[in-house]
Design a protein around this motif. Sequence first.
Motif, PDB file in Angstrom:
ATOM      1  N   SER A  21       0.839  -1.189   0.000  1.00  0.00           N
ATOM      2  CA  SER A  21       0.000   0.000   0.000  1.00  0.00           C
ATOM      3  C   SER A  21       0.874   1.239   0.000  1.00  0.00           C
ATOM      4  O   SER A  21       1.974   1.222   0.547  1.00  0.00           O
ATOM      5  CB  SER A  21      -0.909   0.021   1.238  1.00  0.00           C
ATOM      6  OG  SER A  21      -1.755  -1.092   1.260  1.00  0.00           O
ATOM      7  N   CYS A  22       0.346   2.284  -0.577  1.00  0.00           N
ATOM      8  CA  CYS A  22       1.029   3.578  -0.578  1.00  0.00           C
ATOM      9  C   CYS A  22      -0.004   4.639  -0.234  1.00  0.00           C
ATOM     10  O   CYS A  22      -0.900   4.913  -1.034  1.00  0.00           O
ATOM     11  CB  CYS A  22       1.667   3.858  -1.929  1.00  0.00           C
ATOM     12  SG  CYS A  22       2.355   5.516  -2.090  1.00  0.00           S
ATOM     13  N   ALA A  23       0.118   5.179   0.960  1.00  0.00           N
ATOM     14  CA  ALA A  23      -0.800   6.226   1.405  1.00  0.00           C
ATOM     15  C   ALA A  23      -0.253   7.586   0.996  1.00  0.00           C
ATOM     16  O   ALA A  23       0.917   7.900   1.263  1.00  0.00           O
ATOM     17  CB  ALA A  23      -0.972   6.153   2.918  1.00  0.00           C
ATOM     18  N   ALA A  24      -1.091   8.368   0.373  1.00  0.00           N
ATOM     19  CA  ALA A  24      -0.666   9.667  -0.142  1.00  0.00           C
ATOM     20  C   ALA A  24      -1.389  10.794   0.564  1.00  0.00           C
ATOM     21  O   ALA A  24      -2.545  10.646   0.967  1.00  0.00           O
ATOM     22  CB  ALA A  24      -0.929   9.743  -1.637  1.00  0.00           C
ATOM     23  N   SER A  71      -3.752  -0.679  -8.370  1.00  0.00           N
ATOM     24  CA  SER A  71      -5.076  -0.089  -8.259  1.00  0.00           C
ATOM     25  C   SER A  71      -4.996   1.108  -7.313  1.00  0.00           C
ATOM     26  O   SER A  71      -4.003   1.275  -6.602  1.00  0.00           O
ATOM     27  CB  SER A  71      -6.088  -1.106  -7.736  1.00  0.00           C
ATOM     28  OG  SER A  71      -5.725  -1.570  -6.455  1.00  0.00           O
ATOM     29  N   ARG A  72      -6.033   1.927  -7.328  1.00  0.00           N
ATOM     30  CA  ARG A  72      -6.056   3.070  -6.420  1.00  0.00           C
ATOM     31  C   ARG A  72      -7.458   3.281  -5.895  1.00  0.00           C
ATOM     32  O   ARG A  72      -8.446   3.016  -6.598  1.00  0.00           O
ATOM     33  CB  ARG A  72      -5.522   4.325  -7.099  1.00  0.00           C
ATOM     34  CG  ARG A  72      -6.325   4.851  -8.262  1.00  0.00           C
ATOM     35  CD  ARG A  72      -5.544   5.926  -9.032  1.00  0.00           C
ATOM     36  NE  ARG A  72      -5.270   7.118  -8.237  1.00  0.00           N
ATOM     37  CZ  ARG A  72      -4.380   8.045  -8.573  1.00  0.00           C
ATOM     38  NH1 ARG A  72      -3.653   7.915  -9.669  1.00  0.00           N
ATOM     39  NH2 ARG A  72      -4.196   9.117  -7.813  1.00  0.00           N
ATOM     40  N   ASP A  73      -7.519   3.744  -4.668  1.00  0.00           N
ATOM     41  CA  ASP A  73      -8.795   4.031  -4.020  1.00  0.00           C
ATOM     42  C   ASP A  73      -8.795   5.512  -3.656  1.00  0.00           C
ATOM     43  O   ASP A  73      -8.164   5.902  -2.664  1.00  0.00           O
ATOM     44  CB  ASP A  73      -8.953   3.156  -2.781  1.00  0.00           C
ATOM     45  CG  ASP A  73     -10.300   3.342  -2.112  1.00  0.00           C
ATOM     46  OD1 ASP A  73     -11.006   4.331  -2.426  1.00  0.00           O
ATOM     47  OD2 ASP A  73     -10.658   2.501  -1.277  1.00  0.00           O
ATOM     48  N   PRO A  74      -9.489   6.343  -4.407  1.00  0.00           N
ATOM     49  CA  PRO A  74      -9.464   7.779  -4.137  1.00  0.00           C
ATOM     50  C   PRO A  74     -10.088   8.147  -2.799  1.00  0.00           C
ATOM     51  O   PRO A  74      -9.753   9.179  -2.215  1.00  0.00           O
ATOM     52  CB  PRO A  74     -10.245   8.380  -5.303  1.00  0.00           C
ATOM     53  CG  PRO A  74     -11.071   7.268  -5.831  1.00  0.00           C
ATOM     54  CD  PRO A  74     -10.300   6.020  -5.587  1.00  0.00           C
ATOM     55  N   THR A  75     -10.979   7.310  -2.289  1.00  0.00           N
ATOM     56  CA  THR A  75     -11.610   7.618  -0.994  1.00  0.00           C
ATOM     57  C   THR A  75     -10.635   7.437   0.157  1.00  0.00           C
ATOM     58  O   THR A  75     -10.849   7.987   1.239  1.00  0.00           O
ATOM     59  CB  THR A  75     -12.837   6.740  -0.761  1.00  0.00           C
ATOM     60  OG1 THR A  75     -12.428   5.373  -0.626  1.00  0.00           O
ATOM     61  CG2 THR A  75     -13.817   6.850  -1.912  1.00  0.00           C
ATOM     62  N   LYS A  76      -9.587   6.648  -0.070  1.00  0.00           N
ATOM     63  CA  LYS A  76      -8.597   6.398   0.979  1.00  0.00           C
ATOM     64  C   LYS A  76      -7.240   7.013   0.650  1.00  0.00           C
ATOM     65  O   LYS A  76      -6.274   6.815   1.385  1.00  0.00           O
ATOM     66  CB  LYS A  76      -8.427   4.889   1.210  1.00  0.00           C
ATOM     67  CG  LYS A  76      -9.691   4.198   1.687  1.00  0.00           C
ATOM     68  CD  LYS A  76      -9.455   2.716   1.925  1.00  0.00           C
ATOM     69  CE  LYS A  76     -10.722   2.053   2.438  1.00  0.00           C
ATOM     70  NZ  LYS A  76     -10.539   0.597   2.651  1.00  0.00           N
ATOM     71  N   THR A  78      -5.084   6.096  -1.410  1.00  0.00           N
ATOM     72  CA  THR A  78      -4.143   4.982  -1.339  1.00  0.00           C
ATOM     73  C   THR A  78      -4.024   4.284  -2.686  1.00  0.00           C
ATOM     74  O   THR A  78      -5.019   4.106  -3.396  1.00  0.00           O
ATOM     75  CB  THR A  78      -4.577   3.971  -0.263  1.00  0.00           C
ATOM     76  OG1 THR A  78      -4.639   4.628   0.999  1.00  0.00           O
ATOM     77  CG2 THR A  78      -3.588   2.819  -0.170  1.00  0.00           C
ATOM     78  N   VAL A  79      -2.799   3.897  -2.993  1.00  0.00           N
ATOM     79  CA  VAL A  79      -2.518   3.090  -4.162  1.00  0.00           C
ATOM     80  C   VAL A  79      -2.049   1.728  -3.681  1.00  0.00           C
ATOM     81  O   VAL A  79      -1.298   1.638  -2.700  1.00  0.00           O
ATOM     82  CB  VAL A  79      -1.431   3.740  -5.039  1.00  0.00           C
ATOM     83  CG1 VAL A  79      -1.039   2.817  -6.170  1.00  0.00           C
ATOM     84  CG2 VAL A  79      -1.930   5.053  -5.598  1.00  0.00           C
TER      85      VAL A  79
END
Length: 125
Positions: A21-24, A71-76, A78-79
């Motif tokens: 995971s990569c939190a941005a 994949s990426r989750d814009p709500t979190k 996170t990639v």
Amino acid sequence: QVHLVESGGGLVKAGGSLSLSCAASGRTWNEYAMGWYRQAPGEEREFVTAISSSGGRTYYADSVKGRFTISRDPTKNTVYLRMNSLKPEDTAVYYCNARPDFMIETMRIHKFGSWGQGTQVTVSS
């Protein structure tokens, strides 16, 4: 500027799976293309995969195509990088990268932009 923090690395046997995971953070994160690179000991950092800001375009290095999924989750903010059928040659420190979306095509060749601190992935044979 985008601040990135990777997590999820570890030790896994060949053939196994691992997710990173990569939190941005940063108010313009959703305008950035995101990518993963890796660097093995004594080797140069190499491109692994990238995803556009919308998530509609993805790119993979030939060495991971069919085994890795970005994949990426814009709500979190996170990639993710899902890695299946891992091989010992996948062993490396994996880095998250961000750059403006219009530069996504440069990710295969040029290494610049915002980087995380990296997370170690070790695949044993």
